[in-house]
Design a protein around this motif. Sequence first.
Motif, PDB file in Angstrom:
ATOM      1  N   GLY A  74       0.811  -1.202   0.000  1.00 53.63           N
ATOM      2  CA  GLY A  74       0.000   0.000   0.000  1.00 53.63           C
ATOM      3  C   GLY A  74       0.848   1.257   0.000  1.00 53.63           C
ATOM      4  O   GLY A  74       2.080   1.205   0.067  1.00 53.63           O
ATOM      5  N   MET A  75       0.166   2.407  -0.057  1.00 51.80           N
ATOM      6  CA  MET A  75       0.859   3.692  -0.113  1.00 51.80           C
ATOM      7  C   MET A  75       0.849   4.420   1.223  1.00 51.80           C
ATOM      8  O   MET A  75       1.286   5.568   1.310  1.00 51.80           O
ATOM      9  CB  MET A  75       0.223   4.580  -1.188  1.00 51.80           C
ATOM     10  CG  MET A  75       0.431   4.057  -2.590  1.00 51.80           C
ATOM     11  SD  MET A  75       2.197   4.005  -3.036  1.00 51.80           S
ATOM     12  CE  MET A  75       2.108   3.276  -4.669  1.00 51.80           C
ATOM     13  N   GLU A  76       0.342   3.776   2.287  1.00 47.01           N
ATOM     14  CA  GLU A  76       0.342   4.426   3.592  1.00 47.01           C
ATOM     15  C   GLU A  76       1.731   4.314   4.224  1.00 47.01           C
ATOM     16  O   GLU A  76       2.590   3.584   3.739  1.00 47.01           O
ATOM     17  CB  GLU A  76      -0.724   3.796   4.500  1.00 47.01           C
ATOM     18  CG  GLU A  76      -0.394   2.431   5.053  1.00 47.01           C
ATOM     19  CD  GLU A  76      -0.768   1.284   4.132  1.00 47.01           C
ATOM     20  OE1 GLU A  76      -1.188   0.244   4.655  1.00 47.01           O
ATOM     21  OE2 GLU A  76      -0.619   1.422   2.896  1.00 47.01           O
ATOM     22  N   VAL A  77       1.944   5.055   5.307  1.00 49.35           N
ATOM     23  CA  VAL A  77       3.232   5.035   6.012  1.00 49.35           C
ATOM     24  C   VAL A  77       2.987   4.704   7.482  1.00 49.35           C
ATOM     25  O   VAL A  77       2.248   5.439   8.158  1.00 49.35           O
ATOM     26  CB  VAL A  77       3.956   6.393   5.902  1.00 49.35           C
ATOM     27  CG1 VAL A  77       5.279   6.345   6.672  1.00 49.35           C
ATOM     28  CG2 VAL A  77       4.208   6.756   4.440  1.00 49.35           C
ATOM     29  N   PRO A  78       3.554   3.598   7.995  1.00 52.02           N
ATOM     30  CA  PRO A  78       4.292   2.580   7.235  1.00 52.02           C
ATOM     31  C   PRO A  78       3.330   1.761   6.367  1.00 52.02           C
ATOM     32  O   PRO A  78       2.166   1.604   6.718  1.00 52.02           O
ATOM     33  CB  PRO A  78       4.941   1.736   8.338  1.00 52.02           C
ATOM     34  CG  PRO A  78       4.011   1.870   9.494  1.00 52.02           C
ATOM     35  CD  PRO A  78       3.498   3.271   9.433  1.00 52.02           C
ATOM     36  N   TYR A  79       3.835   1.250   5.280  1.00 50.16           N
ATOM     37  CA  TYR A  79       2.956   0.586   4.323  1.00 50.16           C
ATOM     38  C   TYR A  79       2.685  -0.865   4.726  1.00 50.16           C
ATOM     39  O   TYR A  79       3.440  -1.488   5.464  1.00 50.16           O
ATOM     40  CB  TYR A  79       3.550   0.640   2.919  1.00 50.16           C
ATOM     41  CG  TYR A  79       4.926   0.039   2.765  1.00 50.16           C
ATOM     42  CD1 TYR A  79       5.090  -1.309   2.460  1.00 50.16           C
ATOM     43  CD2 TYR A  79       6.074   0.828   2.904  1.00 50.16           C
ATOM     44  CE1 TYR A  79       6.353  -1.863   2.308  1.00 50.16           C
ATOM     45  CE2 TYR A  79       7.336   0.281   2.755  1.00 50.16           C
ATOM     46  CZ  TYR A  79       7.470  -1.055   2.458  1.00 50.16           C
ATOM     47  OH  TYR A  79       8.721  -1.611   2.303  1.00 50.16           O
ATOM     48  N   THR A  80       1.573  -1.383   4.227  1.00 48.41           N
ATOM     49  CA  THR A  80       1.156  -2.765   4.463  1.00 48.41           C
ATOM     50  C   THR A  80       1.555  -3.624   3.270  1.00 48.41           C
ATOM     51  O   THR A  80       1.434  -3.190   2.122  1.00 48.41           O
ATOM     52  CB  THR A  80      -0.363  -2.849   4.673  1.00 48.41           C
ATOM     53  OG1 THR A  80      -0.719  -2.067   5.810  1.00 48.41           O
ATOM     54  CG2 THR A  80      -0.820  -4.281   4.887  1.00 48.41           C
ATOM     55  N   VAL A  81       2.030  -4.817   3.549  1.00 48.55           N
ATOM     56  CA  VAL A  81       2.400  -5.777   2.508  1.00 48.55           C
ATOM     57  C   VAL A  81       1.366  -6.895   2.488  1.00 48.55           C
ATOM     58  O   VAL A  81       0.987  -7.420   3.546  1.00 48.55           O
ATOM     59  CB  VAL A  81       3.802  -6.369   2.765  1.00 48.55           C
ATOM     60  CG1 VAL A  81       4.157  -7.381   1.693  1.00 48.55           C
ATOM     61  CG2 VAL A  81       4.840  -5.260   2.823  1.00 48.55           C
ATOM     62  N   CYS A  82       0.896  -7.250   1.304  1.00 46.82           N
ATOM     63  CA  CYS A  82      -0.068  -8.338   1.147  1.00 46.82           C
ATOM     64  C   CYS A  82       0.454  -9.322   0.101  1.00 46.82           C
ATOM     65  O   CYS A  82       1.324  -8.992  -0.704  1.00 46.82           O
ATOM     66  CB  CYS A  82      -1.440  -7.823   0.715  1.00 46.82           C
ATOM     67  SG  CYS A  82      -2.219  -6.681   1.885  1.00 46.82           S
ATOM     68  N   GLY A  83      -0.088 -10.521   0.126  1.00 48.29           N
ATOM     69  CA  GLY A  83       0.331 -11.500  -0.867  1.00 48.29           C
ATOM     70  C   GLY A  83      -0.504 -12.770  -0.819  1.00 48.29           C
ATOM     71  O   GLY A  83      -1.071 -13.117   0.226  1.00 48.29           O
ATOM     72  N   GLY A  84      -0.565 -13.463  -1.954  1.00 52.58           N
ATOM     73  CA  GLY A  84      -1.293 -14.723  -2.052  1.00 52.58           C
ATOM     74  C   GLY A  84      -0.342 -15.899  -2.026  1.00 52.58           C
ATOM     75  O   GLY A  84       0.699 -15.889  -2.687  1.00 52.58           O
TER      76      GLY A  84
END
Length: 500
Positions: free
Chosen positions: A403-413
Amino acid sequence: MDSTPRYALLTVLTLALLAPAPVRGQELADQWIDALEWRSIGPANMAGRVTDVEGLPSPSKTFYVAAAAGGIWKTTNNGVTYRPVFQNERVISLGDIAIAPSDPDQIWAGTGEEDSRNSISPGGGIYKSDDGGLTWELKGLEATEHIGRIQVHPDNPDVVFVAALGALWRTNPERGLYRTSDGGDTWELVNFVSDRAGFVDVKFHPRNPDVLFATSWERQRGPYYLESGGPGSGLWKSTDGGDSWEKVEGGGLPETTLGKMNVAFAPSYPRVMYLMVEAAAPEGSEEDNLNGLYRSDDGGETWERVNEYNSRPFYYSEVVVDPADPDRVYFSSLRFSEDGGRTMRNMAQAVHVDFHAIWVDPNDPERIVLGNDGGIAVSFDRGGNYWFPNVFPIGQFYNISYGMEVPYTVCGGLQDNYTWCGPSRKASGDITNHDWFRVSGGDGFVSQQDPRHPELVYSESQGGNMGRSNLKTGERESFDRPDWRTVYREYQDSIALLWP
């Protein structure tokens, strides 16, 4: 040594900038690139596909876990903690591991997963360790790409057989049954079928190492197909320590086209043998196939199909016999029988599905370790109950997004383990499993965060299923799947006529 928090959080990796240097235009200076290093952010909530488990007999509490895409992990306390022992080699995809029966410090690792689905990774040969996995030496067979089984002579650790499948997506001659008599310094191809058929299994007779059985498997993948089976598949026997081989045919075995097969002896009474068989049905037959569990009571001279169950043979096909009971057999994904295969029950209820590895302690058959698409499961009561040691990270990400937030979130499948999200950093403390959370189910594939509203996460799973999750409200909305097939059917006949 036990695993440390750093290892217990390793799967998705992100880059941290340590000491940025000035950048001219769009070119990154060498100093700037050198200042980047990997930082572990997790998760270990779920494990990934396991291809093999091998352990030392009781009273030892040591066993090794080989991952499809996560190297080798070792525990010395029955699975409480783990440490990675295959970190510095050029490949991390494992097909099989083996411990020398006469030397428990000698470990062999065959790289390249053998479960021939469309997303497996090739390997880079066979490795050997003489110190329990602390250090490794490449011992050749790099071009075989996928190794199905390794068997070490029960008395002479310098004699090793390797069932090499060969390349999955093309033909190649570097496949077959290999043997070394000098600890891996040189290899001899003792059984070669064709450049399309490799070997997937080999086993020593428990009481006479001059007798071996092996199985060859002809298989090849293309972008839209899997050909499992062909004239190169078969069951083979040697009575002279592997110098010569004879194909085993008839005697109750299917006479149609064969596919993947795995073989097992009953350690307590080796005249009893089992064979998982993939076989086509005879032409004109009402049966779909002749797949199933076959049993021999005379050392492989004759065979009887005792059970028709054989789920997805190309992906499973394991068969293991209880060390003390020739009628108790574990097979496919995952069933067990106490009457020689004639009836069966579910072996692993409330455990992650898709089983590829079964290790039964030779000295204590109550102690069983299973390997599946979700890691491992450990039982101390012969499969009645299981413990899932969810502490080491071997999840297989198909895709990651941020994501573009700070700190950013990481996602994945992840393969067969849903879609997850977690933080890239915290205000204080390490990132733990508790910080990661699931946003959707199934086989997680592509994920993507909305660039303006990072709380909105899009994700998909197998079959074209897609949806959107709101991380603030917890709402989940599924999308209708597009129907490309109807449009394609208007043109498919003309495409077939005009191609090429």
